[in-house]
Motif scaffolding. Structure first.
Motif, PDB file in Angstrom:
ATOM      1  N   SER A 129      14.097 -13.108   6.163  1.00 18.29           N
ATOM      2  CA  SER A 129      13.394 -12.091   5.364  1.00 18.29           C
ATOM      3  C   SER A 129      12.739 -11.046   6.267  1.00 18.29           C
ATOM      4  N   TRP A 130      12.614  -9.853   5.737  1.00 23.46           N
ATOM      5  CA  TRP A 130      11.812  -8.841   6.432  1.00 23.46           C
ATOM      6  C   TRP A 130      10.350  -9.193   6.191  1.00 23.46           C
ATOM      7  N   LEU A 157       2.034   3.417  19.850  1.00 21.90           N
ATOM      8  CA  LEU A 157       2.046   1.955  19.988  1.00 21.90           C
ATOM      9  C   LEU A 157       3.475   1.438  20.136  1.00 21.90           C
ATOM     10  N   LEU A 158       4.377   1.914  19.269  1.00 26.70           N
ATOM     11  CA  LEU A 158       5.758   1.432  19.354  1.00 26.70           C
ATOM     12  C   LEU A 158       6.360   1.756  20.716  1.00 26.70           C
ATOM     13  N   LYS A 159       6.020   2.924  21.227  1.00 23.34           N
ATOM     14  CA  LYS A 159       6.540   3.313  22.548  1.00 23.34           C
ATOM     15  C   LYS A 159       6.020   2.354  23.618  1.00 23.34           C
ATOM     16  N   ARG A 160       4.725   2.069  23.556  1.00 19.23           N
ATOM     17  CA  ARG A 160       4.148   1.150  24.552  1.00 19.23           C
ATOM     18  C   ARG A 160       4.790  -0.228  24.476  1.00 19.23           C
ATOM     19  N   LEU A 161       5.231  -0.612  23.253  1.00 17.33           N
ATOM     20  CA  LEU A 161       5.819  -1.942  23.077  1.00 17.33           C
ATOM     21  C   LEU A 161       7.334  -1.939  23.288  1.00 17.33           C
ATOM     22  N   GLY A 162       7.912  -0.743  23.525  1.00 15.47           N
ATOM     23  CA  GLY A 162       9.373  -0.661  23.686  1.00 15.47           C
ATOM     24  C   GLY A 162      10.084  -0.961  22.380  1.00 15.47           C
ATOM     25  N   MET A 163       9.445  -0.612  21.277  1.00 17.06           N
ATOM     26  CA  MET A 163      10.061  -0.867  19.959  1.00 17.06           C
ATOM     27  C   MET A 163      10.482   0.449  19.323  1.00 17.06           C
ATOM     28  N   GLU A 164      11.447   0.356  18.424  1.00  7.22           N
ATOM     29  CA  GLU A 164      11.848   1.569  17.720  1.00  7.22           C
ATOM     30  C   GLU A 164      12.156   1.280  16.253  1.00  7.22           C
ATOM     31  N   PHE A 165      12.235   2.360  15.451  1.00  9.34           N
ATOM     32  CA  PHE A 165      12.565   2.225  14.026  1.00  9.34           C
ATOM     33  C   PHE A 165      13.994   1.686  13.900  1.00  9.34           C
ATOM     34  N   SER A 166      14.221   0.773  12.952  1.00 12.37           N
ATOM     35  CA  SER A 166      15.592   0.257  12.771  1.00 12.37           C
ATOM     36  C   SER A 166      16.341   1.127  11.769  1.00 12.37           C
ATOM     37  N   ALA A 175       6.719 -10.235  12.601  1.00 16.46           N
ATOM     38  CA  ALA A 175       6.674  -9.113  11.651  1.00 16.46           C
ATOM     39  C   ALA A 175       7.690  -8.078  12.119  1.00 16.46           C
ATOM     40  N   ASN A 176       8.468  -7.528  11.183  1.00 20.78           N
ATOM     41  CA  ASN A 176       9.471  -6.541  11.609  1.00 20.78           C
ATOM     42  C   ASN A 176       9.641  -5.416  10.591  1.00 20.78           C
ATOM     43  N   SER A 177       8.560  -5.144   9.895  1.00 22.98           N
ATOM     44  CA  SER A 177       8.595  -4.058   8.929  1.00 22.98           C
ATOM     45  C   SER A 177       7.168  -3.556   8.754  1.00 22.98           C
ATOM     46  N   MET A 178       7.039  -2.264   8.455  1.00 22.47           N
ATOM     47  CA  MET A 178       5.685  -1.724   8.251  1.00 22.47           C
ATOM     48  C   MET A 178       5.750  -0.447   7.424  1.00 22.47           C
ATOM     49  N   VAL A 233      11.845  -2.190  14.209  1.00 21.66           N
ATOM     50  CA  VAL A 233      10.961  -2.355  13.060  1.00 21.66           C
ATOM     51  C   VAL A 233      11.448  -1.457  11.922  1.00 21.66           C
ATOM     52  N   GLN A 234      11.577  -2.052  10.754  1.00 24.63           N
ATOM     53  CA  GLN A 234      11.989  -1.285   9.567  1.00 24.63           C
ATOM     54  C   GLN A 234      10.766  -0.541   9.045  1.00 24.63           C
ATOM     55  N   VAL A 235      10.983   0.699   8.638  1.00 23.36           N
ATOM     56  CA  VAL A 235       9.834   1.499   8.219  1.00 23.36           C
ATOM     57  C   VAL A 235      10.011   2.027   6.801  1.00 23.36           C
ATOM     58  N   SER A 236       9.044   1.739   5.971  1.00 22.57           N
ATOM     59  CA  SER A 236       9.024   2.239   4.593  1.00 22.57           C
ATOM     60  C   SER A 236       7.863   3.202   4.450  1.00 22.57           C
ATOM     61  N   GLN A 237       7.961   4.066   3.450  1.00 18.58           N
ATOM     62  CA  GLN A 237       6.805   4.913   3.141  1.00 18.58           C
ATOM     63  C   GLN A 237       6.427   4.735   1.676  1.00 18.58           C
ATOM     64  N   LEU A 238       5.133   4.665   1.455  1.00 18.99           N
ATOM     65  CA  LEU A 238       4.603   4.432   0.108  1.00 18.99           C
ATOM     66  C   LEU A 238       4.181   5.729  -0.548  1.00 18.99           C
ATOM     67  N   MET A 239       4.299   5.738  -1.869  1.00 21.52           N
ATOM     68  CA  MET A 239       3.691   6.835  -2.623  1.00 21.52           C
ATOM     69  C   MET A 239       3.151   6.255  -3.932  1.00 21.52           C
ATOM     70  N   SER A 240       1.941   6.650  -4.256  1.00 16.91           N
ATOM     71  CA  SER A 240       1.386   6.250  -5.546  1.00 16.91           C
ATOM     72  C   SER A 240       1.866   7.260  -6.573  1.00 16.91           C
ATOM     73  N   ILE A 241       2.753   6.818  -7.474  1.00 14.75           N
ATOM     74  CA  ILE A 241       3.305   7.765  -8.456  1.00 14.75           C
ATOM     75  C   ILE A 241       2.489   7.766  -9.749  1.00 14.75           C
ATOM     76  N   LYS A 242       1.616   6.774  -9.880  1.00  7.87           N
ATOM     77  CA  LYS A 242       0.701   6.755 -11.037  1.00  7.87           C
ATOM     78  C   LYS A 242      -0.563   6.024 -10.576  1.00  7.87           C
ATOM     79  N   THR A 243      -1.598   6.784 -10.366  1.00  5.08           N
ATOM     80  CA  THR A 243      -2.793   6.240  -9.702  1.00  5.08           C
ATOM     81  C   THR A 243      -3.898   5.886 -10.706  1.00  5.08           C
ATOM     82  N   GLY A 244      -4.548   4.750 -10.440  1.00  6.70           N
ATOM     83  CA  GLY A 244      -5.818   4.410 -11.095  1.00  6.70           C
ATOM     84  C   GLY A 244      -5.736   4.037 -12.571  1.00  6.70           C
TER      85      GLY A 244
END
Ligand code: SAM
Ligand code: DTB
Ligand code: SF4
Length: 333
Positions: A277-278, A324-333, A301-304, A60-71
């Motif tokens: 597509s991801w 959860l990923l461990k229980r599913l035998g999944m890892e970060f790509s 689904a392969n990204s979160m 699973v591909q993993v991204s991280q979000l940041m709000s750089i300008k909120t509201g």
């Protein structure tokens, strides 16, 4: 028997549209509805078979979000905590300083994220902010991460400048079908969203575009959203499927609970129609059971997003995701 043969044999035993191994850009609404209408088991088998032809199903591909300008956003998107049209308790803030953004990106990278996605609550990008965006993009890239931004509508020259600065992905969701769109947003049109996406593609960036499920749309609307994505001249490289987070103070606060199996169906048909597509399991994981998320991965689904927060709303705690990923035998790509 190979999976390719298996799926071809399977297709021969059903009246449903054959999920072809080739990439198609001519999907029709009725074909997509037929896919959605199948038995859950038939649908998931097809989605998982196609998924395995193009991706490692255990990564699973993993991204991280940041709000750089909120509201304080001028748009009236009825789901959004950051729209100035609704009282949601999110105050308008200024653009975050570049150093602070790079600090968060570094932490995200060290925590295993391969892409840093920065969101701004803007209707459109203003030229006065361009210098800062260029500085942020080159800073995040120098950390060895992929970059993604979502800053609202872009002009041709803005798209070109972002691409030249090294921005990999631009997120700009179509959100729903063209027909349902007016029930969700009135301050800009569906066509304006498509125009920005075209500019992003023409500038050579990868497109990240998808939508939200659970806003009161019909199954045909979900098919319409997928149709709009899967018939683009180039499939979006990344397709986020969000489950509506019902935010207090927004018009969608009181929406009914959404059937999670219908969400899984939407993920599966997204996978079948856009095989390469991801497909990102995006907002709303916080309200899903482990079992529901497992079904989404099974559906292709392969990204979160990792991290405790999305932009302003809660995401799943990191230790819970890891377990959860461990229980599913999944890892970060
Ligand atoms: N202002 C920019 C725009 O609209 O393109 C970028 C930020 S906007 C918050 C990014 C996306 O987040 C939206 O297009 C929408 O699909 C998703 N989103 C926002 N609020 C949400 C909610 N309550 N539930 C699910 N998805 C949501
Ligand atoms: C997308 O489709 N989902 C993400 C990302 N693209 C920018 C955003 C979800 C936002 C959820 C509400 C919030 O955190 O404010
Ligand atoms: Fe603004 Fe984006 Fe929220 Fe719409 S989704 S109100 S454009 S921040």
């Amino acid at each position: 028997m190979s999976l390719v043969t298996e799926i071809d044999n399977f297709a021969a035993t059903t009246n449903h549209p054959t999920p072809s191994s080739e990439i198609r850009f001519d999907w029709t609404r009725s074909e997509i509805l037929e896919l959605l209408d199948q038995s859950f088991s038939d649908l998931l088998f097809q989605a998982q078979s196609i998924h395995r032809k193009y991706f490692d199903p255990n990564k699973v591909q993993v991204s991280q979000l940041m709000s750089i300008k909120t509201g304080g956003c001028a748009e009236d998107c009825k789901y959004c905590p950051q729209s100035s049209h609704y009282s949601t308790g999110i105050d308008a803030e200024k653009l975050v300083a570049t150093d602070a953004i790079l600090g968060e990106a570094t932490a995200a990278r060290d925590g295993g994220a391969s892409r840093f996605c920065m969101g701004a609550a803007w209707r459109d990008l203003k030229d006065r902010d361009m210098e800062a965006m260029v500085e942020i993009i080159s800073g995040v890239k120098s950390l060895g991460m992929e970059t993604c931004m979502t800053l609202g509508m872009l002009s041709d020259s803005q798209a070109n400048t972002l691409a030249e600065a090294g921005l990999d992905y631009y997120n700009h969701n179509i959100d729903t079908s063209p027909e349902f769109y007016g029930n969700v947003i009135t301050t800009r049109t569906f066509q304006e969203r498509l125009d920005t996406l075209e500019r992003v593609r023409d500038a050579g960036m990868k497109t990240c575009t998808g939508g939200i499920v659970g806003m009161g749309e019909s199954r045909s609307d979900r098919a319409g959203m997928i149709e709009a994505l899967a018939t683009m001249p180039k499939h979006p490289e990344s397709v986020p499927i969000n489950l509506l987070i019902r935010i207090e103070g927004t018009p969608f606060e009181q929406n009914e609970d959404f059937d999670i199996l219908e969400f899984v169906r939407t993920v599966a048909v997204t996978r079948i129609t856009m095989p390469k597509s991801w497909v990102r399991l995006s907002a709303g994981r916080d309200s899903m059971s482990d079992e529901a998320q497992a079904l989404c991965f099974l559906a292709g689904a392969n990204s979160m997003f990792k991290g405790d927060k999305l932009l302003t709303a809660n995401n799943v705690a990191e230790d819970k995701d890891k377990a959860l990923l461990k229980r599913l035998g999944m890892e970060f790509s």
